[in-house]
Design an enzyme around this catalytic site. Structure first.
Site, PDB file in Angstrom:
ATOM      1  CG  HIS A 237      -2.187   1.083   1.052  1.00 20.24           C
ATOM      2  ND1 HIS A 237      -2.039   2.406   0.906  1.00 20.24           N
ATOM      3  CD2 HIS A 237      -3.360   0.606   0.939  1.00 20.24           C
ATOM      4  CE1 HIS A 237      -3.074   2.812   0.826  1.00 20.24           C
ATOM      5  NE2 HIS A 237      -4.125   1.832   0.778  1.00 20.24           N
ATOM      6  NE  ARG A 288      -4.764   0.051  -2.943  1.00 21.34           N
ATOM      7  CZ  ARG A 288      -5.508  -0.432  -2.138  1.00 21.34           C
ATOM      8  NH1 ARG A 288      -5.404  -1.781  -1.796  1.00 21.34           N
ATOM      9  NH2 ARG A 288      -6.454  -0.071  -1.454  1.00 21.34           N
ATOM     10  CG  HIS A 349      -2.451  -3.138   1.861  1.00 22.56           C
ATOM     11  ND1 HIS A 349      -3.047  -2.716   2.964  1.00 22.56           N
ATOM     12  CD2 HIS A 349      -3.608  -2.945   0.860  1.00 22.56           C
ATOM     13  CE1 HIS A 349      -4.307  -2.577   3.219  1.00 22.56           C
ATOM     14  NE2 HIS A 349      -4.491  -2.644   1.781  1.00 22.56           N
ATOM     15  NE  ARG A 384      -6.292  -5.275  -2.756  1.00 25.61           N
ATOM     16  CZ  ARG A 384      -6.880  -4.617  -1.941  1.00 25.61           C
ATOM     17  NH1 ARG A 384      -8.052  -4.495  -1.767  1.00 25.61           N
ATOM     18  NH2 ARG A 384      -5.855  -3.774  -1.254  1.00 25.61           N
TER      19      ARG A 384
END
Length: 534
Positions: A237, A288, A349, A384
């Site tokens: 993250h 991300r 993360h 993701r």
């Protein structure tokens, strides 16, 4: 021996939502090694993605997911999960989940936007969405007489026909489980096992994950013989709170939700200048993996320990209203987000790979299913998309139950294979926990140093060499001493670290979350990294 129609290992959103549905058909036992809300689900801030607006569409959500996944998503899996999102939201509402409302929106919900999303489609409950969902599901589970929830129960290993020396079809039969309160090992027998154990963030030195995220499900499935896929894709993250007090920076770090950038927060350097436009046309709302690498690059280029999220242009009181937990936590560290930029750094993360399953959560082993972060359906690909994870939990849990009822009907139970009791042999209680803590720390530091945001062949080989030594030490410890939660978690951590490194070594390209300096370009074809145990 405890026999149950459905055995669920893990108490996040995937496990609890499955249990509530399964209880309509039989008895359910849910095991969790800590307390029920000690999960990554409960810590999720941003929300759950679903097409709820007339301005949005399934095609748009699918396209955004495929784009973020860097060519490695399984498109049919993406379409299935995205198209079942509205039904999943209806179920959550039925169980009492209270999302933030907006009477002016046609769907009645306040929809947020996060990096990689082209539309506002994130349902949320302030900045504690995961806790809202988990708490409501947990209450429903506690109220259901057909569900037994057992906290403080640590799964050791899955029991399979192969482990019993049988030559019939390899299938799961249950699990050996350590009871924290007594130190005894119990047998939980079931022909239908759902792994919902979450991810493995604790394999890294700095992570947003809770202490329980030690990769237990992936490690157990791997030892049982299930296929594992795409473990090299660990999402860092990009925006986790940077704490200047070094004595506090010992593992877990507080997440500054991507939704803050979705609501107008801008990434800036120590000089106060925005820098993301140099890396991606979407600026601070890029996916991300791009943002994390950009921040890593800026930190290395400038020598500054962090960058900042600036949302000071919003009206006074906005952060306290929209992100009360983030606002309160920042203030506890002396940062007022309404007048000061928030210092941030990347941290481990989310695990995009895991136990390979189809869109029904079915693993390569009969009777063994996986849902949530522990599984790899193909939804996330190489990276993701924000807020797709809670959606996957709910959809796959529902589909897993439907498949179990068809392929493993309760009216026709499988042959009751004899399962031997757990024997510790000549194992003795551990007398030096310092060794465990040292190995734990070494694994996390070497993964952070060698298998982090930017990798190289040299770093990966160094990690592999040291992990082989650590793995032997941990095995000696496991077989020589009576099992404890600490030994079991260490055993799982080293296994997951090895799987991540092995997958990373096999991928000779840069794609999504896996970036290597030795092959910085994406390869011509997207192929999953799949590892078979047998």
């Amino acid at each position: 021996m405890f026999t149950t129609d459905f055995l669920v290992i893990g108490s996040g959103v995937a496990g609890l939502s499955f249990a509530l549905r399964a209880a309509e058909y039989g008895n359910v036992t849910v095991l969790t090694k800590g307390e029920a809300l000690d999960s990554s689900s409960a810590k999720a801030q941003g929300g759950i993605a679903a097409v709820m607006s007339a301005e949005d569409s399934f095609e748009s959500h699918v396209a955004d997911t495929l784009d973020a996944g860097a060519g490695l998503c399984v498109e049919q899996a993406v379409r299935t999960i995205v198209e079942e999102a509205p039904a999943a939201i209806d179920e959550l509402l039925h169980w009492g989940v209270d999302f933030d409302a907006d009477a002016e929106e046609p769907a009645g919900f306040e929809l947020g936007r996060e990096g990689g999303h082209s539309q506002r489609r994130i349902l949320h409950a302030k900045d504690t969405t995961g806790l809202e969902i988990s708490s409501k599901l947990l209450q429903a589970v506690r109220d259901n007489p057909r569900i037994t929830l057992l906290e403080g129960h640590v799964a050791i290993d899955l029991i399979t026909t192969a482990k019993l020396g049988l030559v019939t079809e390899d299938r799961v039969l249950g699990a050996y489980v350590l009871v924290k309160g007594t130190g005894k090992v119990e047998i939980f027998r079931s022909d239908r096992v759902l792994l919902a154990t979450g991810g493995a963030g604790r394999v890294y030195l700095f992570t947003t994950n809770p202490d329980t995220a030690t990769g237990d499900g992936v490690a157990m499935a791997w030892r049982a013989g299930a296929t594992i896929s795409n473990m090299e894709f660990v999402q860092f993250h990009p925006t986790c709170f940077y704490n200047k007090r070094a004595d506090d920076r010992a593992g877990q770090t507080f997440l500054i939700s991507e939704a803050v950038r979705g609501e107008g927060g801008v990434l800036i350097g120590a000089d106060g200048k925005e820098f993301m436009h140099k890396y991606d046309r979407r600026g601070s709302l890029a996916p991300r993996d791009i943002v994390a690498r950009a921040i890593d690059s800026e930190i290395k280029r400038t020598g500054n320990p962090c960058v900042y999220v600036d949302i000071t242009h919003k009206p006074a009181g906005y952060m306290a209203e929209r992100f009360p937990l983030i606002d309160e936590t920042c203030r506890s560290y002396g940062i007022d987000p309404s007048t000061q930029p928030i210092p941030v750094v990347p941290a481990a993360h989310y695990q995009c790979g895991g136990v390979a399953t189809d869109t029904n959560g079915q693993s390569s082993m009969r009777g063994l299913f996986a849902a949530g972060e522990v599984g790899c359906t193909g939804l996330h690909g190489a990276n993701r998309l924000a807020s797709n994870s809670l959606l996957e939990c709910v959809v796959i849990a529902r589909r897993a139950l439907r498949t179990m009822l068809v392929k493993l009907p309760l009216a026709h139970p499988a042959e009751s294979y004899p399962i031997p009791e757990w024997h510790s042999g000549e194992a003795v209680p551990p007398d030096d926990l310092a060794i465990i803590y040292h190995n734990w720390d070494e694994i996390r530091r070497l993964m952070w140093d060698y298998v982090s945001i930017v990798r190289s062949n040299h770093r990966l080989q160094r990690a592999a060499t040291r992990l082989r030594i650590l793995s032997r030490e941990v095995k000696e410890f496991y077989w020589g001493y009576c099992v404890t939660p600490e030994i079991l978690e260490l055993r799982n951590l080293v296994t997951v670290a090895e799987l991540i490194v092995d997958c990373a070594i096999r991928r000779n390209e840069s794609r999504g979350l896996h970036y290597t300096m030795d092959a910085p370009e994406r390869g011509p074809s997207a192929v999953p990294t799949t590892i078979h145990r047998w």
